[in-house]
Every structure is written in structure tokens, then in C-alpha cells.
Write a protein that holds these residues in place. Structure first.
Motif, mmCIF file in Angstrom:
data_model
loop_
_atom_site.group_PDB
_atom_site.id
_atom_site.type_symbol
_atom_site.label_atom_id
_atom_site.label_comp_id
_atom_site.label_asym_id
_atom_site.label_seq_id
_atom_site.Cartn_x
_atom_site.Cartn_y
_atom_site.Cartn_z
ATOM 1 N N LEU A 175 0.818 -1.209 0.000
ATOM 2 C CA LEU A 175 0.000 0.000 0.000
ATOM 3 C C LEU A 175 0.853 1.261 0.000
ATOM 4 O O LEU A 175 0.508 2.255 -0.651
ATOM 5 N N THR A 176 1.971 1.226 0.712
ATOM 6 C CA THR A 176 2.878 2.374 0.714
ATOM 7 C C THR A 176 3.438 2.608 -0.682
ATOM 8 O O THR A 176 3.542 3.752 -1.140
ATOM 9 N N GLY A 177 3.799 1.526 -1.357
ATOM 10 C CA GLY A 177 4.320 1.653 -2.716
ATOM 11 C C GLY A 177 3.291 2.234 -3.668
ATOM 12 O O GLY A 177 3.596 3.131 -4.473
ATOM 13 N N ILE A 178 2.059 1.747 -3.584
ATOM 14 C CA ILE A 178 1.001 2.242 -4.473
ATOM 15 C C ILE A 178 0.689 3.708 -4.188
ATOM 16 O O ILE A 178 0.610 4.538 -5.099
ATOM 17 N N PHE A 179 0.518 4.038 -2.914
ATOM 18 C CA PHE A 179 0.190 5.409 -2.521
ATOM 19 C C PHE A 179 1.282 6.377 -2.963
ATOM 20 O O PHE A 179 1.000 7.442 -3.537
ATOM 21 N N THR A 180 2.525 6.008 -2.710
ATOM 22 C CA THR A 180 3.645 6.890 -3.051
ATOM 23 C C THR A 180 3.813 7.025 -4.559
ATOM 24 O O THR A 180 4.085 8.118 -5.070
ATOM 25 N N ALA A 181 3.662 5.919 -5.283
ATOM 26 C CA ALA A 181 3.829 5.958 -6.741
ATOM 27 C C ALA A 181 2.774 6.837 -7.390
ATOM 28 O O ALA A 181 3.044 7.507 -8.403
ATOM 29 N N LEU A 182 1.573 6.854 -6.841
ATOM 30 C CA LEU A 182 0.491 7.637 -7.427
ATOM 31 C C LEU A 182 0.605 9.130 -7.111
ATOM 32 O O LEU A 182 0.343 9.981 -7.968
ATOM 33 N N LEU A 183 1.007 9.454 -5.888
ATOM 34 C CA LEU A 183 0.929 10.838 -5.432
ATOM 35 C C LEU A 183 2.264 11.586 -5.395
ATOM 36 O O LEU A 183 2.285 12.806 -5.584
ATOM 37 N N LEU A 184 3.362 10.878 -5.144
ATOM 38 C CA LEU A 184 4.637 11.582 -4.989
ATOM 39 C C LEU A 184 5.077 12.301 -6.271
ATOM 40 O O LEU A 184 5.448 13.480 -6.201
ATOM 41 N N PRO A 185 5.065 11.659 -7.441
ATOM 42 C CA PRO A 185 5.471 12.401 -8.653
ATOM 43 C C PRO A 185 4.605 13.623 -8.916
ATOM 44 O O PRO A 185 5.102 14.674 -9.344
ATOM 45 N N LEU A 186 3.305 13.497 -8.637
ATOM 46 C CA LEU A 186 2.406 14.624 -8.839
ATOM 47 C C LEU A 186 2.724 15.763 -7.871
ATOM 48 O O LEU A 186 2.834 16.932 -8.268
ATOM 49 N N ALA A 187 2.901 15.412 -6.582
ATOM 50 C CA ALA A 187 3.238 16.425 -5.591
ATOM 51 C C ALA A 187 4.595 17.059 -5.887
ATOM 52 O O ALA A 187 4.779 18.268 -5.727
ATOM 53 N N TRP A 188 5.531 16.254 -6.344
ATOM 54 C CA TRP A 188 6.881 16.760 -6.659
ATOM 55 C C TRP A 188 6.829 17.767 -7.808
ATOM 56 O O TRP A 188 7.551 18.760 -7.811
ATOM 57 N N HIS A 189 5.955 17.489 -8.767
ATOM 58 C CA HIS A 189 5.826 18.385 -9.924
ATOM 59 C C HIS A 189 5.324 19.761 -9.490
ATOM 60 O O HIS A 189 5.826 20.797 -9.953
ATOM 61 N N PHE A 190 4.345 19.790 -8.605
ATOM 62 C CA PHE A 190 3.774 21.062 -8.168
ATOM 63 C C PHE A 190 4.729 21.815 -7.236
ATOM 64 O O PHE A 190 4.864 23.022 -7.324
ATOM 65 N N ILE A 191 5.413 21.061 -6.352
ATOM 66 C CA ILE A 191 6.333 21.705 -5.416
ATOM 67 C C ILE A 191 7.566 22.214 -6.145
ATOM 68 O O ILE A 191 8.076 23.309 -5.877
ATOM 69 N N GLY A 192 8.068 21.359 -7.079
ATOM 70 C CA GLY A 192 9.269 21.759 -7.815
ATOM 71 C C GLY A 192 9.014 22.918 -8.766
ATOM 72 O O GLY A 192 9.900 23.660 -9.128
#
Length: 237
Positions: free
Chosen positions: A220-237
Motif C-alpha cells: 500500500l505504501t508503494g502504491i500510494f507513493t507511486a500515485l501521489l509523490l510524482p504529482l506532488a513533486w511536480h507542483f512543489i518543484g
């Protein structure tokens, strides 16, 4: 140091790197058992240290070793998928706790990213390091893909995964004793969520139930992170 000619001959096929990896792991397991299986020194850490020492002494470049042992990484995917069997076997117990697990997962997985990236940012480390540490609590097959999307370094990520897994085992074990938590489901879930595959291995050493919940936490950690981290990184970066 080994001669360049000998190193070139040994590394013409992946067999040398594969044999080197397996030998280091077997020696690590033997040392781990001889030391009565300390939680703070798992066999995978011992094997990694042995490999690092060999590469340093022999003069074999890490990139050359990594290319030879690359096909072992391919096995990480099937090994992760195979963890679905204990999940199926423990499904009735998992269903009993689905509400607290659903609430706990987003908070814990987000914190795992935020504190690592936050500490690195406060230390003034470059963006490449930040991107390499963001997925350090995710199992390797998924973490590699995430890190490539973020523009991080795979070797640095692998080091972060190893350190995270080892530290998670020690911290979860100590926290469980300190807070007097004996429920194997909670301990297993915490090990999988924070310590990915290394924590899951430790959970299976505790019991099949702990291992199943560790598999759930890791997946679940892998799925959650894979779905949301790249998206969040794009907006923060």
C-alpha cells in the motif's frame, strides 16, 4: 587490487557479479546466525558491507558490478508479487482492521517522504539528493521507477533503502517494547510501511501474520507513493 586484465576477464559475463552477490549474502546469513540474529544487524546489511569492502579492495567499479548483477533486480518484481499469497491467507484478519489501516497509511507514507526530504533540504543538499531520498521507504521495484521520474540517483536511492530498512527494524522493535505493543498485526504493518522489503523479511521471522501485514503495509505504501509523490513533486518543484 586485482589486475585490470583479470577484472575485465571476470566481468565479461554477469555470472561473476551474481556469484559475488550470492556469496556475500550467504556469508552475511552465516554471520547473522552466529551473532544470534540481532535486529540491528540484518544479513542484508552484512552482505552489503562485504560487497562494498570487496569493491574497494579489488578496484572493481560499482557501475560494472551493477551491470553484471542487474538481472537480480528483475527478480524483485516477482518476489514482491508473490507476497500476495500470505495476504490472501490473512485476508479475514486484514478486513477486521481496514478502517484504521486506511486512516494510518496516508499519514505515515506522507511523513516518510516529508521528514527525509525536509532534513536533506535543511542541510542544503542538491535537488538530486532530495529526489533520491523521497522514495526511500518504498520497496525497490517501485522506488526505482519513482526516483527515475523525479530525476534522482538510483545508487543513492539504493543506499537510502538499505539504511531505512535497517533503521526501521531497530526503531519498530524498540518502540513496540517501549509502548508494550504485542499485536503482531500492528508490528508487521509498521515494519512493512517503514522498512519495505527488509522490514517485511523481519516481520516473517516474527510470524506469518506479522509478515502478511508487513506485505500489506509495503504494498500500500508503494502504491500510494507511486500515485501521489510524482504529482506532488511536480507542483512543489
Amino acid at each position: 587490487m586485482l589486475s585490470d586484465a583479470l577484472l575485465e576477464q571476470l566481468t565479461t559475463t554477469p555470472l561473476f557479479a551474481v556469484a559475488l552477490t550470492l556469496t556475500a549474502y550467504l556469508i552475511g546469513m552465516a554471520i547473522f546466525r552466529r551473532l544470534k540474529q540481532p535486529t540491528w544487524l540484518p544479513a542484508v546489511l552484512i552482505a552489503a558491507l562485504l560487497l562494498a569492502v570487496f569493491l574497494l579492495i579489488s578496484g572493481l567499479h560499482y557501475t560494472t558490478y551493477q551491470q553484471g548483477a542487474a538481472w537480480l533486480s528483475v527478480l524483485l518484481g516477482p518476489a514482491t508479487v508473490a507476497l500476495g499469497m500470505p495476504l490472501y491467507q490473512q485476508f479475514p484478519r486484514i478486513r477486521e482492521l481496514w478502517r484504521p489501516l486506511v486512516v494510518c497509511l496516508p499519514v505515515s507514507a506522507s511523513l516518510a517522504v516529508v521528514y527525509a526530504v525536509g532534513i536533506a533540504w535543511l542541510m542544503g543538499l542538491p535537488d538530486t539528493v532530495l529526489a533520491s531520498l523521497a522514495a526511500k521507504s518504498v520497496t525497490a521495484p517501485i522506488a526505482i521507477g519513482i526516483t527515475q521520474q523525479l530525476g534522482g540517483s538510483i545508487p543513492l536511492l539504493m543506499g537510502g533503502l538499505l539504511i531505512t530498512g535497517v533503521v526501521a527494524i531497530a526503531v519498530v522493535s524498540l518502540a513496540a517494547k517501549w509502548m508494550k505493543i504485542s499485536d503482531e498485526r500492528l508490528i508487521g504493518f509498521a515494519l512493512g510501511l517503514n522498512g519495505h522489503a527488509i522490514g517485511t523479511v523481519r516481520a516473517f521471522e516474527i510470524s506469518p501474520t506479522a509478515g502478511a501485514f508487513a506485505s500489506l503495509g509495503m504494498s500500500l505504501t508503494g502504491i500510494f507513493t507511486a500515485l501521489l509523490l510524482p504529482l506532488a513533486w511536480h507542483f512543489i518543484g
